[in-house]
Design a protein around this motif. Structure first.
Motif, PDB file in Angstrom:
ATOM      1  N   LEU A  53       6.751  -0.290   0.284  1.00 56.35           N
ATOM      2  CA  LEU A  53       6.287  -0.498  -1.094  1.00 56.35           C
ATOM      3  C   LEU A  53       5.801   0.811  -1.705  1.00 56.35           C
ATOM      4  CD1 LEU A  53       6.532  -3.416  -0.074  1.00 56.35           C
ATOM      5  CD2 LEU A  53       4.542  -3.965  -1.461  1.00 56.35           C
ATOM      6  N   TYR A  54       5.306   1.689  -0.846  1.00 53.44           N
ATOM      7  CA  TYR A  54       4.972   3.030  -1.324  1.00 53.44           C
ATOM      8  C   TYR A  54       6.265   3.752  -1.761  1.00 53.44           C
ATOM      9  CZ  TYR A  54       4.488   8.057  -0.663  1.00 53.44           C
ATOM     10  OH  TYR A  54       4.585   9.406  -0.819  1.00 53.44           O
ATOM     11  N   ILE A  55       7.283   3.649  -0.957  1.00 56.15           N
ATOM     12  CA  ILE A  55       8.565   4.275  -1.345  1.00 56.15           C
ATOM     13  C   ILE A  55       9.056   3.705  -2.675  1.00 56.15           C
ATOM     14  CG2 ILE A  55      11.034   4.437  -0.717  1.00 56.15           C
ATOM     15  CD1 ILE A  55      10.112   4.678   2.230  1.00 56.15           C
ATOM     16  N   GLY A  56       8.884   2.404  -2.860  1.00 57.68           N
ATOM     17  CA  GLY A  56       9.340   1.756  -4.088  1.00 57.68           C
ATOM     18  C   GLY A  56       8.443   1.987  -5.287  1.00 57.68           C
ATOM     19  N   GLY A  57       7.286   2.643  -5.068  1.00 54.64           N
ATOM     20  CA  GLY A  57       6.385   2.917  -6.184  1.00 54.64           C
ATOM     21  C   GLY A  57       5.411   1.790  -6.483  1.00 54.64           C
ATOM     22  N   PHE A  58       5.302   0.814  -5.573  1.00 52.95           N
ATOM     23  CA  PHE A  58       4.380  -0.304  -5.800  1.00 52.95           C
ATOM     24  C   PHE A  58       2.984  -0.041  -5.241  1.00 52.95           C
ATOM     25  CE2 PHE A  58       8.576  -2.125  -6.134  1.00 52.95           C
ATOM     26  CZ  PHE A  58       8.463  -2.973  -7.225  1.00 52.95           C
ATOM     27  N   ARG A  59       2.857   0.947  -4.366  1.00 49.59           N
ATOM     28  CA  ARG A  59       1.556   1.311  -3.801  1.00 49.59           C
ATOM     29  C   ARG A  59       1.442   2.817  -3.828  1.00 49.59           C
ATOM     30  NH1 ARG A  59      -1.377  -3.385  -1.820  1.00 49.59           N
ATOM     31  NH2 ARG A  59      -2.614  -1.993  -0.539  1.00 49.59           N
ATOM     32  N   ASP A  60       0.200   3.350  -3.935  1.00 51.94           N
ATOM     33  CA  ASP A  60       0.119   4.794  -3.757  1.00 51.94           C
ATOM     34  C   ASP A  60      -0.168   5.098  -2.279  1.00 51.94           C
ATOM     35  OD1 ASP A  60      -2.649   4.700  -3.338  1.00 51.94           O
ATOM     36  OD2 ASP A  60      -3.030   4.812  -5.494  1.00 51.94           O
ATOM     37  N   PHE A  61       0.036   6.347  -1.920  1.00 51.65           N
ATOM     38  CA  PHE A  61      -0.027   6.705  -0.505  1.00 51.65           C
ATOM     39  C   PHE A  61      -1.415   6.450   0.068  1.00 51.65           C
ATOM     40  CE2 PHE A  61       0.158   9.873   3.055  1.00 51.65           C
ATOM     41  CZ  PHE A  61       1.154   9.212   3.765  1.00 51.65           C
ATOM     42  N   ALA A  62      -2.442   6.814  -0.708  1.00 50.11           N
ATOM     43  CA  ALA A  62      -3.814   6.648  -0.189  1.00 50.11           C
ATOM     44  C   ALA A  62      -4.097   5.184   0.149  1.00 50.11           C
ATOM     45  CB  ALA A  62      -4.823   7.157  -1.211  1.00 50.11           C
ATOM     46  N   GLN A  92      12.710  12.908  -0.920  1.00 48.92           N
ATOM     47  CA  GLN A  92      14.162  13.147  -0.873  1.00 48.92           C
ATOM     48  C   GLN A  92      14.916  12.169  -1.783  1.00 48.92           C
ATOM     49  OE1 GLN A  92      15.332  12.989   3.255  1.00 48.92           O
ATOM     50  NE2 GLN A  92      14.539  15.043   3.722  1.00 48.92           N
ATOM     51  N   ILE A  93      14.470  10.927  -1.793  1.00 47.71           N
ATOM     52  CA  ILE A  93      15.144   9.925  -2.631  1.00 47.71           C
ATOM     53  C   ILE A  93      14.991  10.296  -4.100  1.00 47.71           C
ATOM     54  CG2 ILE A  93      15.034   7.503  -3.392  1.00 47.71           C
ATOM     55  CD1 ILE A  93      14.010   6.935  -0.420  1.00 47.71           C
ATOM     56  N   GLU A  94      13.784  10.732  -4.457  1.00 50.79           N
ATOM     57  CA  GLU A  94      13.532  11.055  -5.858  1.00 50.79           C
ATOM     58  C   GLU A  94      14.267  12.321  -6.280  1.00 50.79           C
ATOM     59  OE1 GLU A  94       9.265  10.810  -5.937  1.00 50.79           O
ATOM     60  OE2 GLU A  94       9.323   8.613  -5.975  1.00 50.79           O
ATOM     61  N   ALA A  95      14.599  13.188  -5.302  1.00 49.76           N
ATOM     62  CA  ALA A  95      15.296  14.444  -5.627  1.00 49.76           C
ATOM     63  C   ALA A  95      16.818  14.320  -5.527  1.00 49.76           C
ATOM     64  CB  ALA A  95      14.790  15.548  -4.691  1.00 49.76           C
ATOM     65  N   VAL A 141      14.010   2.052  -6.911  1.00 56.10           N
ATOM     66  CA  VAL A 141      13.718   3.388  -7.454  1.00 56.10           C
ATOM     67  C   VAL A 141      14.973   3.969  -8.119  1.00 56.10           C
ATOM     68  CG1 VAL A 141      13.158   5.765  -6.818  1.00 56.10           C
ATOM     69  CG2 VAL A 141      11.884   3.864  -5.799  1.00 56.10           C
ATOM     70  N   LEU A 142      16.081   3.877  -7.406  1.00 50.25           N
ATOM     71  CA  LEU A 142      17.301   4.513  -7.923  1.00 50.25           C
ATOM     72  C   LEU A 142      17.788   3.839  -9.202  1.00 50.25           C
ATOM     73  CD1 LEU A 142      19.243   5.223  -4.597  1.00 50.25           C
ATOM     74  CD2 LEU A 142      17.933   6.845  -6.004  1.00 50.25           C
ATOM     75  N   LYS A 143      17.664   2.536  -9.270  1.00 52.15           N
ATOM     76  CA  LYS A 143      18.094   1.812 -10.463  1.00 52.15           C
ATOM     77  C   LYS A 143      17.418   2.382 -11.705  1.00 52.15           C
ATOM     78  CE  LYS A 143      17.693  -2.901 -12.165  1.00 52.15           C
ATOM     79  NZ  LYS A 143      17.241  -4.239 -11.766  1.00 52.15           N
ATOM     80  N   ASP A 144      16.195   2.811 -11.492  1.00 56.90           N
ATOM     81  CA  ASP A 144      15.405   3.341 -12.578  1.00 56.90           C
ATOM     82  C   ASP A 144      15.758   4.799 -12.900  1.00 56.90           C
ATOM     83  OD1 ASP A 144      13.441   2.862 -14.414  1.00 56.90           O
ATOM     84  OD2 ASP A 144      11.843   3.686 -13.142  1.00 56.90           O
ATOM     85  N   ILE A 145      15.792   5.652 -11.870  1.00 56.90           N
ATOM     86  CA  ILE A 145      15.918   7.085 -12.144  1.00 56.90           C
ATOM     87  C   ILE A 145      17.310   7.629 -11.874  1.00 56.90           C
ATOM     88  CG2 ILE A 145      13.466   7.545 -11.672  1.00 56.90           C
ATOM     89  CD1 ILE A 145      14.325   8.676  -8.937  1.00 56.90           C
ATOM     90  N   ASN A 146      18.152   6.851 -11.219  1.00 58.60           N
ATOM     91  CA  ASN A 146      19.445   7.380 -10.785  1.00 58.60           C
ATOM     92  C   ASN A 146      20.441   6.223 -10.678  1.00 58.60           C
ATOM     93  OD1 ASN A 146      21.523   8.801  -9.570  1.00 58.60           O
ATOM     94  ND2 ASN A 146      20.234   9.741  -7.988  1.00 58.60           N
ATOM     95  N   ASP A 199      12.363  -6.925  -5.202  1.00 53.38           N
ATOM     96  CA  ASP A 199      12.206  -6.210  -6.476  1.00 53.38           C
ATOM     97  C   ASP A 199      10.860  -6.659  -7.047  1.00 53.38           C
ATOM     98  OD1 ASP A 199      12.666  -4.655  -8.711  1.00 53.38           O
ATOM     99  OD2 ASP A 199      14.496  -5.683  -9.336  1.00 53.38           O
ATOM    100  N   THR A 200      10.470  -6.107  -8.194  1.00 51.32           N
ATOM    101  CA  THR A 200       9.199  -6.489  -8.795  1.00 51.32           C
ATOM    102  C   THR A 200       9.028  -8.009  -8.783  1.00 51.32           C
ATOM    103  OG1 THR A 200       9.529  -4.617 -10.266  1.00 51.32           O
ATOM    104  CG2 THR A 200       7.782  -6.182 -10.875  1.00 51.32           C
ATOM    105  N   ASP A 201       7.909  -8.474  -8.241  1.00 54.31           N
ATOM    106  CA  ASP A 201       7.577  -9.905  -8.225  1.00 54.31           C
ATOM    107  C   ASP A 201       8.638 -10.791  -7.575  1.00 54.31           C
ATOM    108  OD1 ASP A 201       5.118  -9.521  -9.378  1.00 54.31           O
ATOM    109  OD2 ASP A 201       5.840  -9.851 -11.428  1.00 54.31           O
TER     110      ASP A 201
END
Ligand SMILES: Cc1cc2nc3c(=O)[nH]c(=O)nc-3n(C[C@H](O)[C@H](O)[C@H](O)COP(=O)(O)OP(=O)(O)OC[C@H]3O[C@@H](n4cnc5c(N)ncnc54)[C@H](O)[C@@H]3O)c2cc1C
Lengths: 423, 222
Positions: A77-86, A171-174, A206-211, A368-370
């Protein structure tokens, strides 16, 4: 395991005021001593329950090299942007300060079963009456030809959470627009059966959104995987056309990688990819092997009643490292096993009451979301193994309200289990 | 029809008698063309509806959660809810102790059916639901639980339900009255409540174990 010298020198000794220097004193001196190797889902829980329920009658030492434990659960979920790392990091402060556990931040490097001591990388030895090993997994050498841990920066596994997870996300984001993310999925048995497929869902999110023109390729040695129908329905719905899975019928079981050139060879066909997440075949964390409690399968056989090693009556093995029967290798399972084990160990050391073992597991995954799904079961101890008694799984075609509720439940579970582990 | 055989409650249903029973609901609920939400939501078009979905009504968190989890109003679920609302929704805002007489309940349900679209098409009961009378046997409610045993058993619960009473995504179960706790667990065990995780957890708990858990969780401070 990354056992470099610098790591050892850097690893200091715990935070707690209660900490006694881990010098050899000779076991069975004063209070009974329990030593726990590994402060993850199994180890942190068992240490906390023994300390909490024994009213100071048992001395508990927890050996764990990292000061912050990043949970593998919710790392996708962190990779997917649903949680922050901390939010997936947890410290051992409460276990030390409130439960009086001696937390030693070091690696265990050997176990002397006759002397009943654990050797630490720092050179000292810790005596025990009962030893509990919950070290998680290590990778089978040569499982994916071309890959070994020295290639983990080029081709991360991200199957032990922490900097590997951060690296994979970066790496995924880049990735270049329209690039390819590949995953080499593991053969059974491995930690968290739905984990690789939840990860694919999160990468797709993530990719659907940015790539949006990027591709995802799963190379899989297994003919089937956990919650397959549910994942495939979800992928169709949310990420149509994005994800391709190559199973063993098309050579998914004959794969090698070339980290230098970012290539994968699938049954003779070479593909150039942009990100390659290699999740190799797994075995018990190496310290279990060094302690001599694993068998030829690479896992540590245990008694179903209390997780005691079948090889040594003073050792118990929990979580992913154990071979116990039907329970999947999950954080939920490790936590469940830890509580049964804590009761058994207390009984042996202090004569406290015991009750019949009960185990259960539930694994949630986010598509996916929800859009959350789950699978779970309850288990009992038979003479031969931990055996499944009943179970349930989300259904295809469930409505959005139920899927959202399932996701929200998983958020509640995360708060619950981490509180149950770390206090 | 053979003489002497007890008829199922639904075959005796009488909406006119039901209108009289509805007087017990009327202080909080309205039905009919001019109905609006009062203390309780409008009860028109109830049949087949998801629990907790009347627009503009502020439901309890528990009702919303049960609705999202799949609770729908049908003769069988209504019957259970009217007999004892807490069987299906532990901490419902509906402060109503329930109607114990099954004939009164079926008459009332017949009355309410008239305010749903095409009531004739509404099946009398879901064929899959057999057990009626979801209220927990007084003997079971009277069992005194052993809190020590409950403490051990609670290990299985605290993976999800936080002992500090946190209720993000999963409801808090600390500090409950034992009767509500026991009623809720038996509702999962008897499959009146449909949540699959809790059905599985409750299925293997004996009456004594449920009482022990109730005794333990009752005294956990939030
Ligand atoms: C991507 C992913 C997603 C997952 N999602 C879920 C999920 O949603 N739900 C779920 O229930 N499970 C999930 N899991 C599985 C879960 O993380 C593991 O099953 C669980 O952590 C196993 O617990 P453990 O105690 O066996 O090992 P771990 O939790 O891995 O703990 C082992 C600890 O031992 C320490 N250690 C290892 N060797 C030594 C040594 N020699 N000396 C001292 N310390 C040592 C390590 O540093 C580590 O902290 C997921 C896993 C992954 C990879």
């Amino acid at each position: 395991m990354k056992m470099n010298r610098r790591g050892f020198l850097g690893a200091g000794v715990a935070t707690a005021a209660t900490l006694s220097a881990p010098m050899v004193l000779g076991a069975s001196h004063g209070k009974p001593k329990v030593v726990v190797i590994g402060g993850g889902a199994g180890g942190a829980t068992v240490a906390r329950y023994i300390a909490k329920d024994s009213d100071g009658m048992i001395d508990v030492t927890l050996i764990e090299p990292t000061r912050t434990y990043y949970t593998c659960f919710f790392s996708n979920l962190y990779i997917g942007g649903f949680r922050d790392f901390a939010s997936i990091g947890h410290s051992y402060g409460t276990l030390a300060a409130e439960y009086g556990i001696n937390v030693v931040h070091d690696w265990a490097v050997g176990v002397d079963r006759d002397a009943r001591t654990v050797a630490l990388a720092s050179g000292s030895k810790v005596p025990y009456d009962k030893l509990i090993i919950s070290p998680g997994i290590d990778f089978v050498d040569g499982a994916v030809p071309g890959w070994d841990v020295s290639a983990q920066n080029a081709m991360p596994h991200a199957y032990k959470a922490g900097s590997q997870t951060q690296l994979l996300k970066a790496q995924i984001e880049a990735m270049p627009q329209g690039g390819t993310f590949a995953m080499v999925a593991p053969p059974n048995p491995y930690r968290c059966p739905p984990g690789p497929y939840e990860r694919v869902s999160m990468v797709a999110h993530v990719l659907k959104d940015i790539n949006p023109t990027a591709k995802i390729l799963i190379v899989d040695p297994k003919p089937k995987f956990s919650k397959q129908g549910l994942f495939e329905e979800g992928w169709q719905k949310h990420y149509s056309g994005m994800i391709e899975r190559i199973g063993p019928d098309f050579g998914g079981n004959n794969v090698s990688v070339r980290p230098g050139s970012m290539e994968i060879d699938i049954d003779g066909e070479v593909e150039k990819v942009d990100v390659c997440n290699v999740i190799p075949a797994q075995k018990a964390g190496r310290i279990a092997e060094l302690a001599g409690v694993t068998d030829e399968s690479g896992w540590a056989p245990v008694r179903p009643q209390d997780m005691r090693s079948r090889m040594d009556e003073n050792i118990y093995v929990l979580g992913d490292a154990s071979a116990q029967g039907d329970m999947p290798k999950s954080g939920f399972s490790a936590n469940s096993q830890a509580k049964v084990c804590a009761m058994g160990v207390r009984n042996v050391l202090t004569g406290s009451k015991t009750f019949p073992a009960r185990y259960s597991n539930t694994c949630w995954s986010l598509i996916d979301t929800d859009d959350g799904i789950k699978v779970g079961a309850s288990y009992e101890a038979t003479d031969e193994k931990i055996a499944k008694t009943s179970g349930f799984v989300s259904k295809t075609g469930e409505d959005a309200a139920l899927r959202k509720q399932t996701y929200e439940e998983s958020v509640g579970w995360y708060a619950g289990i981490t509180a149950d582990m770390f206090g | 029809m053979m003489l002497g055989m007890a008829l199922p409650a639904f075959s005796q249903e009488d909406p006119v008698e039901g209108a009289k029973v509805f007087k017990r609901c009327f202080s909080c609920h309205m039905v009919g063309p001019d109905a609006f939400n009062r203390t309780g939501p409008v009860l028109n078009d109830l049949f087949g509806r998801r629990a907790g979905t009347v627009e503009g009504f502020k439901y309890s968190d528990d009702m919303l959660r049960e609705g999202a989890g799949g609770l729908e109003w049908h003769p069988d679920t209504l019957d259970a809810f009217i007999e004892n609302p807490k069987v299906l929704v532990s901490r419902t805002k509906m402060r109503f102790s329930g109607i114990k007489d099954p004939v009164d309940r079926s008459n009332l349900i017949a009355f309410l059916r008239q305010y749903s679209d095409s009531p004739a098409n509404i099946p009398e009961a879901d064929p899959t639901i057999v057990p009626r009378d979801p209220d927990v046997d007084p003997e079971i409610l009277a069992i005194t639980g052993d809190p020590d045993y409950g403490a051990y058993l609670s290990g299985e619960c605290t993976t999800c339900h936080q002992v500090d009473g946190g209720d993000e995504g999963i409801p808090s179960i600390t500090g409950w009255e034992p009767v509500d706790f026991v009623t809720a667990l038996h509702a999962y065990k008897n499959k009146h409540r449909k949540h699959p995780v809790m059905q599985m957890m409750a299925a293997r708990l004996s009456d004594e174990e449920i009482a022990a858990l109730a005794a333990y969780f009752q005294n956990i401070e939030q």
